[in-house]
Write a protein that holds these residues in place. Sequence first.
Motif, short mmCIF file in Angstrom:
data_model
loop_
_atom_site.label_atom_id
_atom_site.label_comp_id
_atom_site.label_asym_id
_atom_site.label_seq_id
_atom_site.Cartn_x
_atom_site.Cartn_y
_atom_site.Cartn_z
N SER A 94 70.36 44.45 4.33
CA SER A 94 70.13 43.27 5.17
C SER A 94 68.64 43.03 5.41
N GLU A 95 67.85 44.10 5.50
CA GLU A 95 66.41 43.94 5.68
C GLU A 95 65.76 43.39 4.42
N LEU A 96 66.25 43.80 3.26
CA LEU A 96 65.72 43.28 2.01
C LEU A 96 66.05 41.80 1.86
N VAL A 97 67.28 41.45 2.16
CA VAL A 97 67.71 40.05 2.05
C VAL A 97 66.93 39.18 3.03
N ALA A 98 66.68 39.70 4.24
CA ALA A 98 66.00 38.92 5.27
C ALA A 98 64.59 38.52 4.86
N GLN A 99 63.97 39.30 3.95
CA GLN A 99 62.59 39.04 3.56
C GLN A 99 62.46 38.15 2.33
N GLU A 100 63.57 37.82 1.71
CA GLU A 100 63.52 37.04 0.48
C GLU A 100 62.86 35.68 0.73
N GLY A 101 61.84 35.37 -0.07
CA GLY A 101 61.14 34.09 0.03
C GLY A 101 60.18 33.99 1.19
N LEU A 102 59.98 35.08 1.93
CA LEU A 102 59.09 35.06 3.09
C LEU A 102 57.88 35.96 2.85
N GLY A 103 56.91 35.88 3.74
CA GLY A 103 55.74 36.74 3.66
C GLY A 103 54.78 36.38 2.55
N VAL A 104 54.80 35.13 2.09
CA VAL A 104 53.93 34.70 1.00
C VAL A 104 53.14 33.46 1.43
N ARG A 105 51.84 33.48 1.17
CA ARG A 105 50.98 32.33 1.44
C ARG A 105 50.06 32.14 0.23
N VAL A 106 49.83 30.89 -0.16
CA VAL A 106 49.02 30.61 -1.35
C VAL A 106 47.97 29.56 -1.04
N ILE A 107 46.74 29.83 -1.47
CA ILE A 107 45.69 28.82 -1.46
C ILE A 107 45.41 28.46 -2.92
N PRO A 108 45.70 27.24 -3.33
CA PRO A 108 45.44 26.84 -4.73
C PRO A 108 43.98 27.05 -5.08
N TRP A 109 43.73 27.36 -6.35
CA TRP A 109 42.35 27.60 -6.78
C TRP A 109 41.44 26.42 -6.47
N ALA A 110 41.94 25.22 -6.64
CA ALA A 110 41.11 24.04 -6.41
C ALA A 110 40.71 23.88 -4.94
N GLU A 111 41.43 24.55 -4.04
CA GLU A 111 41.14 24.42 -2.61
C GLU A 111 40.50 25.67 -2.02
N LEU A 112 40.26 26.67 -2.86
CA LEU A 112 39.81 27.96 -2.34
C LEU A 112 38.47 27.87 -1.63
N ASP A 113 37.53 27.13 -2.20
CA ASP A 113 36.21 27.02 -1.58
C ASP A 113 36.32 26.44 -0.18
N ARG A 114 37.12 25.39 -0.05
CA ARG A 114 37.25 24.70 1.23
C ARG A 114 38.09 25.48 2.24
N ARG A 115 39.07 26.24 1.75
CA ARG A 115 40.01 26.89 2.66
C ARG A 115 39.90 28.41 2.73
N ALA A 116 38.86 28.97 2.13
CA ALA A 116 38.74 30.43 2.09
C ALA A 116 38.78 31.06 3.48
N GLY A 117 38.24 30.36 4.44
CA GLY A 117 38.21 30.88 5.81
C GLY A 117 39.59 31.08 6.42
N GLU A 118 40.60 30.49 5.80
CA GLU A 118 41.97 30.62 6.32
C GLU A 118 42.61 31.96 5.92
N LEU A 119 42.02 32.65 4.96
CA LEU A 119 42.66 33.83 4.41
C LEU A 119 43.05 34.89 5.46
N PRO A 120 42.17 35.29 6.36
CA PRO A 120 42.58 36.30 7.36
C PRO A 120 43.77 35.83 8.19
N GLY A 121 43.76 34.57 8.58
CA GLY A 121 44.88 34.04 9.34
C GLY A 121 46.17 34.00 8.54
N LEU A 122 46.06 33.74 7.23
CA LEU A 122 47.24 33.73 6.37
C LEU A 122 47.84 35.13 6.25
N VAL A 123 46.98 36.13 6.22
CA VAL A 123 47.47 37.51 6.19
C VAL A 123 48.27 37.79 7.46
#
Length: 202
Positions: free
Chosen positions: A55-84
Motif C-alpha cells: 500500500s505504501e508503494l502504491v500510494a507513491q505512484e506518480g508522486l514525488g516528482v518535479r520537473v523544470i524544462p531545460w528551456a526554463e532552467l535559467d529563469r526557474r533555477a531558484g525554485e529547485l530547493p523548494g521543489l525538493v
Amino acid sequence: MPNQTEVGAAVAEALARAQHHRQRSPRKMRVRLLTQWGEGEGLTVQARIAGRCESELVAQEGLGVRVIPWAELDRRAGELPGLVDAAVEEIETAVAAAPAPARPSRVEGGLDWEAYEGLAEAAYERVLAVMRPLVEEAPDSLSLGGALEAVFLGLMKAAALASVGAGMGKDDAREMLEAAVAELLGRVSEGHRASLAPRLDA
C-alpha cells in the motif's frame, strides 16, 4: 544562455536540501536530481520512500516528482530547493495516509487455526534443527555469542521476507517477534530450559 553560476548555486542548495531530508527522515528516503531527456525532458527532482508494504508503494505512484524544462532552467533555477521540499512533503503525506496492512490471521474469515498453529510449530522445529549445525560450523574467529547473533540476523531476514509475503506491516511483525520472545523467556524462567532443545549454548 543560462547563467551557470546561478544554476549551479541553485543545484547545490537543492542537493543540500535533499541531504537534509534524508538525514532527518526516520524512514529510508531517496531524493535525487536527474537529467531527463525526451518526453518530459528537464532537470527532474525525484523523491521516494522505501515502502514497507504494497500500500505504501502504491500510494507513491506518480508522486514525488518535479520537473523544470531545460528551456526554463535559467529563469526557474531558484525554485529547485523548494521543489525538493515539495516532492518530499508529497510522498511523506502519501505514505502517512496509506492504509496499514493487516495480518492475514486477523482479516481472513474462517482461518484454519489448527493448520496455522501446526505449521508455525513445524517451522519452529525445523529452524531449531538447522541452528546448531550453523553455530558449530561458524568460523573460529567468531565467539559463540557472535555466531548466535549472526544466525539470529539471518533468521530475522528470512522472517522479514515471510512477513512481506504475508502482506504484514512492521508493527505486526514486531508484535509477533515480541510475543515469541516473551513466550521463550517464560519457558526459561519456569525452568523449562530443556524445552528449548537443541541447546545452543552447550
